[in-house]
Every structure is written in C-alpha cells, then in structure tokens.
Design a protein around this motif. Structure first.
Motif, PDB file in Angstrom:
ATOM      1  N   GLY A  42       0.821  -1.217   0.000  1.00 33.66           N
ATOM      2  CA  GLY A  42       0.000   0.000   0.000  1.00 33.66           C
ATOM      3  C   GLY A  42       0.851   1.262   0.000  1.00 33.66           C
ATOM      4  O   GLY A  42       0.498   2.264  -0.624  1.00 33.66           O
ATOM      5  N   THR A  43       1.979   1.225   0.703  1.00 30.95           N
ATOM      6  CA  THR A  43       2.889   2.377   0.715  1.00 30.95           C
ATOM      7  C   THR A  43       3.459   2.603  -0.682  1.00 30.95           C
ATOM      8  O   THR A  43       3.536   3.743  -1.156  1.00 30.95           O
ATOM      9  N   LEU A  44       3.822   1.522  -1.354  1.00 33.89           N
ATOM     10  CA  LEU A  44       4.333   1.643  -2.723  1.00 33.89           C
ATOM     11  C   LEU A  44       3.267   2.288  -3.616  1.00 33.89           C
ATOM     12  O   LEU A  44       3.562   3.182  -4.405  1.00 33.89           O
ATOM     13  N   TYR A  45       2.015   1.843  -3.458  1.00 32.31           N
ATOM     14  CA  TYR A  45       0.923   2.398  -4.278  1.00 32.31           C
ATOM     15  C   TYR A  45       0.662   3.872  -3.973  1.00 32.31           C
ATOM     16  O   TYR A  45       0.125   4.589  -4.820  1.00 32.31           O
ATOM     17  N   ASN A  46       1.048   4.341  -2.782  1.00 33.44           N
ATOM     18  CA  ASN A  46       0.937   5.781  -2.498  1.00 33.44           C
ATOM     19  C   ASN A  46       1.882   6.585  -3.392  1.00 33.44           C
ATOM     20  O   ASN A  46       1.602   7.725  -3.742  1.00 33.44           O
ATOM     21  N   TYR A  47       3.005   5.991  -3.738  1.00 34.13           N
ATOM     22  CA  TYR A  47       3.992   6.657  -4.585  1.00 34.13           C
ATOM     23  C   TYR A  47       3.754   6.358  -6.061  1.00 34.13           C
ATOM     24  O   TYR A  47       3.960   7.216  -6.917  1.00 34.13           O
ATOM     25  N   TYR A  48       3.376   5.135  -6.350  1.00 37.00           N
ATOM     26  CA  TYR A  48       3.156   4.698  -7.731  1.00 37.00           C
ATOM     27  C   TYR A  48       1.838   3.925  -7.804  1.00 37.00           C
ATOM     28  O   TYR A  48       1.809   2.728  -7.544  1.00 37.00           O
ATOM     29  N   THR A  50       0.220   2.957 -10.301  1.00 41.47           N
ATOM     30  CA  THR A  50       0.209   1.953 -11.369  1.00 41.47           C
ATOM     31  C   THR A  50       1.646   1.564 -11.697  1.00 41.47           C
ATOM     32  O   THR A  50       2.592   2.317 -11.431  1.00 41.47           O
ATOM     33  N   LYS A  51       1.783   0.407 -12.296  1.00 38.88           N
ATOM     34  CA  LYS A  51       3.103  -0.016 -12.736  1.00 38.88           C
ATOM     35  C   LYS A  51       3.614   0.922 -13.832  1.00 38.88           C
ATOM     36  O   LYS A  51       4.806   1.226 -13.896  1.00 38.88           O
ATOM     37  N   ASP A  52       2.704   1.415 -14.685  1.00 31.91           N
ATOM     38  CA  ASP A  52       3.099   2.378 -15.726  1.00 31.91           C
ATOM     39  C   ASP A  52       3.809   3.578 -15.130  1.00 31.91           C
ATOM     40  O   ASP A  52       4.834   4.032 -15.658  1.00 31.91           O
ATOM     41  N   SER A  53       3.262   4.122 -14.039  1.00 35.74           N
ATOM     42  CA  SER A  53       3.872   5.319 -13.449  1.00 35.74           C
ATOM     43  C   SER A  53       5.283   5.010 -12.942  1.00 35.74           C
ATOM     44  O   SER A  53       6.189   5.838 -13.064  1.00 35.74           O
ATOM     45  N   LEU A  54       5.473   3.817 -12.407  1.00 33.06           N
ATOM     46  CA  LEU A  54       6.805   3.409 -11.960  1.00 33.06           C
ATOM     47  C   LEU A  54       7.746   3.234 -13.154  1.00 33.06           C
ATOM     48  O   LEU A  54       8.875   3.722 -13.149  1.00 33.06           O
ATOM     49  N   SER A 104       7.414  -0.644 -24.155  1.00 34.99           N
ATOM     50  CA  SER A 104       6.488  -0.849 -25.273  1.00 34.99           C
ATOM     51  C   SER A 104       5.135  -1.361 -24.787  1.00 34.99           C
ATOM     52  O   SER A 104       4.155  -1.291 -25.503  1.00 34.99           O
ATOM     53  N   GLY A 105       5.068  -1.857 -23.558  1.00 35.62           N
ATOM     54  CA  GLY A 105       3.812  -2.343 -23.012  1.00 35.62           C
ATOM     55  C   GLY A 105       3.035  -1.290 -22.233  1.00 35.62           C
ATOM     56  O   GLY A 105       2.035  -1.604 -21.599  1.00 35.62           O
ATOM     57  N   LEU A 106       3.483  -0.045 -22.283  1.00 33.94           N
ATOM     58  CA  LEU A 106       2.799   1.022 -21.552  1.00 33.94           C
ATOM     59  C   LEU A 106       1.443   1.329 -22.177  1.00 33.94           C
ATOM     60  O   LEU A 106       1.232   1.127 -23.372  1.00 33.94           O
ATOM     61  N   SER A 107       0.580   1.872 -21.371  1.00 30.93           N
ATOM     62  CA  SER A 107      -0.722   2.317 -21.872  1.00 30.93           C
ATOM     63  C   SER A 107      -0.514   3.499 -22.826  1.00 30.93           C
ATOM     64  O   SER A 107       0.533   4.156 -22.789  1.00 30.93           O
ATOM     65  N   PRO A 108      -1.503   3.819 -23.676  1.00 35.06           N
ATOM     66  CA  PRO A 108      -1.358   4.971 -24.586  1.00 35.06           C
ATOM     67  C   PRO A 108      -1.039   6.275 -23.859  1.00 35.06           C
ATOM     68  O   PRO A 108      -0.201   7.050 -24.307  1.00 35.06           O
ATOM     69  N   ALA A 109      -1.691   6.517 -22.729  1.00 31.36           N
ATOM     70  CA  ALA A 109      -1.422   7.747 -21.977  1.00 31.36           C
ATOM     71  C   ALA A 109       0.009   7.751 -21.437  1.00 31.36           C
ATOM     72  O   ALA A 109       0.691   8.777 -21.479  1.00 31.36           O
ATOM     73  N   ALA A 110       0.458   6.615 -20.949  1.00 29.65           N
ATOM     74  CA  ALA A 110       1.823   6.523 -20.421  1.00 29.65           C
ATOM     75  C   ALA A 110       2.845   6.665 -21.547  1.00 29.65           C
ATOM     76  O   ALA A 110       3.908   7.260 -21.355  1.00 29.65           O
ATOM     77  N   LEU A 111       2.533   6.132 -22.733  1.00 33.76           N
ATOM     78  CA  LEU A 111       3.439   6.300 -23.876  1.00 33.76           C
ATOM     79  C   LEU A 111       3.585   7.775 -24.243  1.00 33.76           C
ATOM     80  O   LEU A 111       4.681   8.232 -24.564  1.00 33.76           O
ATOM     81  N   GLU A 112       2.482   8.515 -24.197  1.00 40.08           N
ATOM     82  CA  GLU A 112       2.548   9.959 -24.464  1.00 40.08           C
ATOM     83  C   GLU A 112       3.434  10.655 -23.443  1.00 40.08           C
ATOM     84  O   GLU A 112       4.237  11.516 -23.789  1.00 40.08           O
ATOM     85  N   GLU A 113       3.284  10.286 -22.187  1.00 42.44           N
ATOM     86  CA  GLU A 113       4.117  10.858 -21.131  1.00 42.44           C
ATOM     87  C   GLU A 113       5.579  10.484 -21.347  1.00 42.44           C
ATOM     88  O   GLU A 113       6.482  11.307 -21.171  1.00 42.44           O
ATOM     89  N   ALA A 114       5.834   9.251 -21.758  1.00 46.19           N
ATOM     90  CA  ALA A 114       7.206   8.809 -22.033  1.00 46.19           C
ATOM     91  C   ALA A 114       7.811   9.637 -23.160  1.00 46.19           C
ATOM     92  O   ALA A 114       8.979  10.045 -23.087  1.00 46.19           O
ATOM     93  N   LYS A 115       7.028   9.896 -24.203  1.00 52.75           N
ATOM     94  CA  LYS A 115       7.519  10.719 -25.317  1.00 52.75           C
ATOM     95  C   LYS A 115       7.859  12.126 -24.850  1.00 52.75           C
ATOM     96  O   LYS A 115       8.858  12.716 -25.271  1.00 52.75           O
TER      97      LYS A 115
END
Length: 187
Positions: A42-48, A50-54, A104-115
């Motif tokens: 739960g502490t990890l989820y406070n920071y991240y 989703t796995k995408d955000s990490l 490459s497995g990121l969600s579309p929104a996370a891919l935009e953030e990565a770009k």
C-alpha cells in the motif's frame, strides 16, 4: 500518522532498476519491489498507483543516468560528438536489452508521457551540442546553433537506428563543414 521514509521514491526507482536487470521491467512485480524496500504494498501504491507510473520514472532515471549526470569532454566539436555517439550507442544498447520491452507495453497515456520525457532529455542534449558548436560558429544566433545541434542529434539517432548510413560518414561530413567554417573565419 503515516511513517515518513526519506527519499523513498528514489529508493523505489533504484531498486526497480536493480530488480529489472535480472527479469526486465516487464517481469518486475510491485509486490517484490515493496518487499525488497521493506515497505507495505500500500505504501508503494501511495507513490506509484500503477506499474506504468513506476516504469516511466525508471526509464526517465535510466536516461538521466546516461546523459544528465555527465558532461561533455573538453575538446572540439568532433571530440564531443564522438563522446555523444559512443554514450548514446551504449545507452541505446542497454535500454533495448533491459527496458524497451516494458516501455512498449505502456498504456497509450503513459506512452505519451514517455515521449514528453524523452523530448525533454533530447532538448538537454541538443542544448549541450549547441554550446559545443558555438566555438566553430561564433556568428550564429542561438536559434541557428540549436537547429544545427538538433540536426546533428537526430543524425546520430539515425546512425544508431542504422538507416543506411553510419557514424563515420556523418563525422567525415562534419569535419569538412567545420574546416570550411574555420577557413571562413580566418579570412
């Protein structure tokens, strides 16, 4: 009141990088990461949340380790370009081997953030190249230098992606251009 852990976000990123070196980011389990950091899931989820955000922060940290925390060597533009190409090649090889599958497995929104984050890193590198070019092209405006630097940076990427030309050819071309610029300055 929640327990405050100093630099936990950075610890999570560093530990995720360490764990991903064996199983890749795609194989990283948030539960394992929490266990390795001695925190509750739960502490990890406070920071991240989703796995995408990490993964985004891990990839960003990877690129920062490759470029932001290093400085161009002393020397002329060719020395700096050689260093940049070598550093980019090593980094791209490592990124491809260890992180690309997860990215490459990121969600579309996370891919935009990565770009967006990638663009920020590229701007940092082109700015450093523009500064290196200033000595060879002292009469050019910052915009002109930035344009030349962007051209060189994207040409280096093209060499790395092997688009039918190689770095040696780009370097020889730049050598001729720099010699011509120096000759013009001396007249």
């Amino acid at each position: 009141m929640p327990k405050l852990l100093p630099n936990l976000r950075q610890t999570l990123i560093e530990k995720a990088i360490e764990l991903s070196r064996t199983g890749g980011l795609s194989g990283l389990k948030l539960r394992d990461l929490a266990r390795e950091c001695n925190i509750a899931l739960g502490t990890l989820y406070n920071y991240y949340p989703t796995k995408d955000s990490l993964v985004l922060d891990v990839v960003q940290q990877f690129w920062q380790n490759c470029f932001h925390q290093k400085t161009f060597p002393e020397g002329d533009v060719l020395v700096k370009l050689d260093w940049l190409y070598s550093t980019m090649k090593e980094s791209v090889d490592e990124f491809s081997a260890e992180f690309l599958h997860a990215a490459s497995g990121l969600s579309p929104a996370a891919l935009e953030e990565a770009k967006s984050r990638e663009l920020h890193a590229q701007k940092h590198l082109t700015h450093q190249l523009a500064l290196a070019l200033k000595a060879s092209f002292p009469d050019e405006t910052d915009d002109q230098l930035n344009e030349r630097a962007a051209f060189l940076f994207y040409s280096l990427l093209g060499c790395l992606e092997n688009r039918g030309y190689c770095y040696a050819s780009l370097r020889e071309w730049l050598k001729v251009v720099l010699a011509s610029a120096e000759q013009t300055q001396n007249q």
